[in-house]
Design a protein around this motif. Structure first.
Motif, PDB file in Angstrom:
ATOM      1  N   THR A   1      -3.714  68.344  91.744  1.00  0.00           N
ATOM      2  CA  THR A   1      -4.827  68.278  92.688  1.00  0.00           C
ATOM      3  C   THR A   1      -5.879  69.323  92.322  1.00  0.00           C
ATOM      4  OG1 THR A   1      -3.882  69.865  94.257  1.00  0.00           O
ATOM      5  CG2 THR A   1      -3.217  67.559  94.481  1.00  0.00           C
ATOM      6  N   ILE A   2      -7.096  69.072  92.768  1.00  0.00           N
ATOM      7  CA  ILE A   2      -8.208  70.011  92.561  1.00  0.00           C
ATOM      8  C   ILE A   2      -8.578  70.559  93.929  1.00  0.00           C
ATOM      9  CG2 ILE A   2     -10.555  70.295  91.716  1.00  0.00           C
ATOM     10  CD1 ILE A   2     -10.074  67.751  90.017  1.00  0.00           C
ATOM     11  N   GLU A   3      -8.465  71.862  94.094  1.00  0.00           N
ATOM     12  CA  GLU A   3      -8.750  72.482  95.387  1.00  0.00           C
ATOM     13  C   GLU A   3      -9.927  73.435  95.260  1.00  0.00           C
ATOM     14  OE1 GLU A   3      -5.361  74.143  97.269  1.00  0.00           O
ATOM     15  OE2 GLU A   3      -4.217  72.267  97.227  1.00  0.00           O
TER      16      GLU A   3
ATOM     17  N   ARG B   1     -10.611  61.266  93.878  1.00  0.00           N
ATOM     18  CA  ARG B   1     -11.081  62.648  94.037  1.00  0.00           C
ATOM     19  C   ARG B   1     -10.859  63.467  92.771  1.00  0.00           C
ATOM     20  NH1 ARG B   1      -8.440  65.095  99.292  1.00  0.00           N
ATOM     21  NH2 ARG B   1      -9.727  66.858  98.597  1.00  0.00           N
TER      22      ARG B   1
ATOM     23  N   TRP C   1     -10.132  65.292  81.929  1.00  0.00           N
ATOM     24  CA  TRP C   1      -8.880  66.058  81.894  1.00  0.00           C
ATOM     25  C   TRP C   1      -8.460  66.286  80.437  1.00  0.00           C
ATOM     26  CZ3 TRP C   1      -6.182  68.466  85.704  1.00  0.00           C
ATOM     27  CH2 TRP C   1      -6.529  68.158  87.025  1.00  0.00           C
TER      28      TRP C   1
ATOM     29  N   PHE D   1      -8.040  63.798  91.103  1.00  0.00           N
ATOM     30  CA  PHE D   1      -6.682  64.284  90.908  1.00  0.00           C
ATOM     31  C   PHE D   1      -6.010  63.491  89.784  1.00  0.00           C
ATOM     32  CE2 PHE D   1      -6.331  65.408  95.719  1.00  0.00           C
ATOM     33  CZ  PHE D   1      -7.397  66.294  95.564  1.00  0.00           C
TER      34      PHE D   1
ATOM     35  N   THR E   1       1.276  65.234  90.994  1.00  0.00           N
ATOM     36  CA  THR E   1      -0.172  65.074  91.079  1.00  0.00           C
ATOM     37  C   THR E   1      -0.826  66.433  90.907  1.00  0.00           C
ATOM     38  OG1 THR E   1       0.034  63.178  92.582  1.00  0.00           O
ATOM     39  CG2 THR E   1      -2.102  64.290  92.501  1.00  0.00           C
TER      40      THR E   1
ATOM     41  N   GLN F   1      -7.210  59.748  90.206  1.00  0.00           N
ATOM     42  CA  GLN F   1      -7.479  59.252  91.551  1.00  0.00           C
ATOM     43  C   GLN F   1      -8.947  59.490  91.908  1.00  0.00           C
ATOM     44  OE1 GLN F   1      -4.504  61.365  93.809  1.00  0.00           O
ATOM     45  NE2 GLN F   1      -2.838  60.059  93.078  1.00  0.00           N
TER      46      GLN F   1
ATOM     47  N   ILE G   1      -6.482  74.272  90.083  1.00  0.00           N
ATOM     48  CA  ILE G   1      -5.594  73.118  89.920  1.00  0.00           C
ATOM     49  C   ILE G   1      -4.255  73.481  90.552  1.00  0.00           C
ATOM     50  CG2 ILE G   1      -4.342  71.696  88.263  1.00  0.00           C
ATOM     51  CD1 ILE G   1      -6.634  72.141  86.296  1.00  0.00           C
TER      52      ILE G   1
ATOM     53  N   ARG H   1       1.282  69.194  92.896  1.00  0.00           N
ATOM     54  CA  ARG H   1       2.003  68.739  94.087  1.00  0.00           C
ATOM     55  C   ARG H   1       3.053  67.717  93.661  1.00  0.00           C
ATOM     56  NH1 ARG H   1       0.515  72.616  97.640  1.00  0.00           N
ATOM     57  NH2 ARG H   1      -1.753  72.712  97.921  1.00  0.00           N
TER      58      ARG H   1
ATOM     59  N   TYR I   1     -14.884  63.295  86.039  1.00  0.00           N
ATOM     60  CA  TYR I   1     -13.814  64.262  85.798  1.00  0.00           C
ATOM     61  C   TYR I   1     -13.246  64.010  84.407  1.00  0.00           C
ATOM     62  CZ  TYR I   1     -13.847  64.824  90.897  1.00  0.00           C
ATOM     63  OH  TYR I   1     -14.212  65.042  92.203  1.00  0.00           O
TER      64      TYR I   1
ATOM     65  N   PHE J   1      -2.678  62.004  88.326  1.00  0.00           N
ATOM     66  CA  PHE J   1      -1.313  61.592  88.676  1.00  0.00           C
ATOM     67  C   PHE J   1      -0.536  61.336  87.377  1.00  0.00           C
ATOM     68  CE2 PHE J   1       1.685  58.066  89.461  1.00  0.00           C
ATOM     69  CZ  PHE J   1       2.533  58.685  90.376  1.00  0.00           C
TER      70      PHE J   1
END
Length: 327
Positions: A62-64, A108, A75, A110, A60, A106, A46, A49, A73, A112
């Protein structure tokens, strides 16, 4: 891997009670030790950003590292207990539950988060379920949230001290978790062996003030998103007098002067504030001022004394000079 199902006990009748407990234990162990990696072995993480959250702004999460197709997903804050769940998102429907919250997921996955507060500073966990309905990764990441800093306030035990006195400076700020930097004459303060600093840098102690410590002092509060400096405090250091000298410089305390020729003597000493100068001759006559003119009208050798007095430090120093009259 643990299957993702709305009916986790559907196999209860087909299995013995002891076998079911064993499967649950095995699944639990696998769930706890599951490394956060994708099917290709890429580490999943995680990443906020921007990297730091600021109060009032947006971020945000993000998941990389996850390149597979996800089914959903989920959370959470801190742990994956249901009571800590923030939101669930289905990629099939594009709908998140609940919908009446500030956070938005979002496509993908992510997360926000708008209008950040200090309460959003937390550990976040995302549970990713892949297209087979299997938990593919459980990833944790920290979101730090900082506020823009108010101007710190600097206080000094005394702004007018004598040399070798002690001094304490304190920097106070209404913000928490900040780094404190001290500045002297607009430059970062270099600590020496006569200075002490508390562990949080909020209090600076100078145990033996020197004349070179005089000048302006400030403290600066900082965090990764903001810095702010205090107003200046001017420190005055009173010292001296010392290092007295008479010009022109005499040799062995004696100056040769031609008969009936005038000579101007000047007395100097290091001091703050400026000293009061007096010249005295052997007869007790007194002349005020740093300069003194002699005009020998006799062949008599005369001795003069320059006194330098600092009324603030209540200190004085003197130096003698002998005028030797020559033809």
């Amino acid at each position: 891997m643990q299957p993702f199902s709305e009916h986790p006990h559907s196999g209860w009748k087909a299995l013995g009670r002891g076998s079911w407990k064993g499967l649950l234990m095995a699944a639990s162990i696998l769930h706890c030790w599951m490394p956060p990696r994708s099917a290709q072995g890429t580490p999943v993480s995680i990443v906020p950003r921007p990297p730091y959250g600021t109060v009032g702004s947006n971020v945000t999460l993000t998941i990389e590292g996850f390149s597979e197709r996800a089914l959903s997903y989920n959370w959470y804050r801190k742990t994956t207990e249901n009571s800590n769940r923030i939101v669930s998102y289905s990629t099939l429907t594009g709908v998140q539950k609940p919908t009446d919250i500030r956070e938005r997921v979002q496509p993908r996955g992510f997360l926000f988060i708008p209008h950040l507060t200090l309460g959003d500073d937390d550990l976040y966990v995302v549970q990713i379920v892949d297209s087979r309905g299997v938990i593919a990764a459980i990833v944790r990441g920290k979101l730090p949230v900082y506020e823009k800093l108010a101007k710190p306030n600097i206080t000094v035990s005394s702004t007018n001290v004598g040399e070798n006195d002690s001094l304490e400076l304190t920097c106070s700020t209404e913000n928490k978790g900040v780094n404190i930097l001290w500045l002297s004459n607009n430059q970062p303060l270099a600590l020496n062996d006569k200075m002490n600093m508390t562990h949080d840098n909020q209090t600076l102690t100078i145990m033996s003030v020197k004349r070179t410590d005089a000048g302006s002092y400030q403290c600066e509060a900082g965090n990764p998103v903001s810095t702010n400096r205090s107003d200046s405090q001017i420190l005055t250091v009173n010292y001296g007098p010392d290092h007295i000298e008479i010009l022109p410089s005499p040799e062995n305390g004696e100056i040769k002067v031609q008969f009936n020729t005038s000579l101007t003597l000047e007395c100097r000493a290091l001091s703050y504030p400026s000293v009061h100068y007096e010249w005295q001759d052997i007869n007790g006559s007194v002349h005020s001022g740093s300069t003194f003119m002699v005009n020998p009208t006799s062949w008599e050798q005369k001795k003069y004394t320059c006194w330098a007095r600092n009324n603030m430090t209540n200190s004085s120093i003197s130096k003698d000079i002998t005028i030797h009259v020559v033809a």
